[in-house]
Design a protein around this motif. Sequence first.
Motif: not given
Length: 184
Positions: A142-152, A85-92
Amino acid sequence: MFGHTNEPVTLSRDVRAVIIPAGEELLLREGTSGFITQALGGSFTVYVEGNLFRIPGTDADALGKEPTPPPEVPENPTDADIEAVIWEQLKTCYDPEIPVNIVDLGLIYRCDVTSLPDGQRSVDVDMTLTAPGCGMGDILVGDAREKIAIIPTVADVRVELVFDPPWNQTMMSEEARLQTGMMY
């Protein structure tokens, strides 16, 4: 909406934006008009009065758009599930000037997921930039950190900017090289 557009937009409220490529934050006022030039990964690049600005997806409502919901994870996820899921989030996460995500650009060097005793997880990511002096570096981190931080189940996220080894275009995926015309 994905990719490049030239959609006219008028801000419905004041919104914090980052000027590209300087990386400085400022306030764009309600009623400001411009054009959405890129809408990728939930964030927006907006052209206003000769300048480009990045507006995060959390402020999509100011542009009349829907914010991106947090990602879903399987029930009782494993560390491998969370890493996927992290890798998918990083792709955003997109460089606001290049319409290619940071994974396909080859900017992610390491992603480690560590289980914590309480069932939560700690995540460590090393990433780089296409150019060390890029003013958008802190914004991308910051974008990468925020998109990872919202993962349950993710309780702690550290994203570190590294420059060794230096990035070069051979680190890009074949798809990214085709998309940018950087075949070698």
